[in-house]
Design a protein around this motif. Structure first.
Motif, short mmCIF file in Angstrom:
data_model
loop_
_atom_site.label_atom_id
_atom_site.label_comp_id
_atom_site.label_asym_id
_atom_site.label_seq_id
_atom_site.Cartn_x
_atom_site.Cartn_y
_atom_site.Cartn_z
N VAL A 82 -117.04 -7.56 -49.49
CA VAL A 82 -116.02 -8.58 -49.68
C VAL A 82 -115.79 -8.52 -51.22
O VAL A 82 -114.60 -8.43 -51.82
N THR A 83 -116.89 -8.82 -52.04
CA THR A 83 -116.89 -9.04 -53.55
C THR A 83 -116.31 -7.76 -54.00
O THR A 83 -115.30 -7.64 -55.01
N ALA A 122 -119.01 -14.37 -53.32
CA ALA A 122 -118.70 -14.83 -51.84
C ALA A 122 -120.02 -15.31 -51.09
O ALA A 122 -121.14 -14.84 -51.48
N VAL A 142 -114.99 -17.74 -50.33
CA VAL A 142 -115.15 -16.76 -51.45
C VAL A 142 -114.28 -17.20 -52.55
O VAL A 142 -113.16 -17.81 -52.58
N GLU A 190 -121.17 -9.94 -47.99
CA GLU A 190 -120.58 -10.53 -49.25
C GLU A 190 -120.48 -9.50 -50.23
O GLU A 190 -119.37 -9.67 -51.04
#
Length: 79
Positions: free
Chosen positions: A28-29, A43, A50, A25
């Motif tokens: 990706v964030t 996310a 997301v 998470e």
């Protein structure tokens, strides 16, 4: 009242494959947060979703590139 406003934040939700934990998470964030105009990212590994809040609609390719850079698979906008 129009739902297509040119002012104010835009919220979009995307599907990302391969996230399994908090580290995922975060990765990706971090990458999506670097896209120009992004105000916030949330996310959730458990759902693979997301949610991105931005100043204007984002190009799917910009989000795809950020997700690829993080090492995950962009599966497109969530329905």
């Amino acid at each position: 009242m129009s739902t297509e406003s040119t002012t104010g934040p835009v919220t979009a939700t995307y599907r990302v494959k391969g996230m399994t934990c908090g580290h995922c998470e975060g990765a990706v964030t971090e990458e999506i947060s670097a896209v120009e105009g992004v105000a916030s990212v949330r996310a959730v590994a458990a759902t693979g979703l997301v949610t991105v809040v931005s100043a204007a609609p984002l190009a799917d390719e910009a989000v795809r590139a950020a997700v690829d850079e993080a090492g995950y698979e962009f599966a497109g906008p969530a329905s």
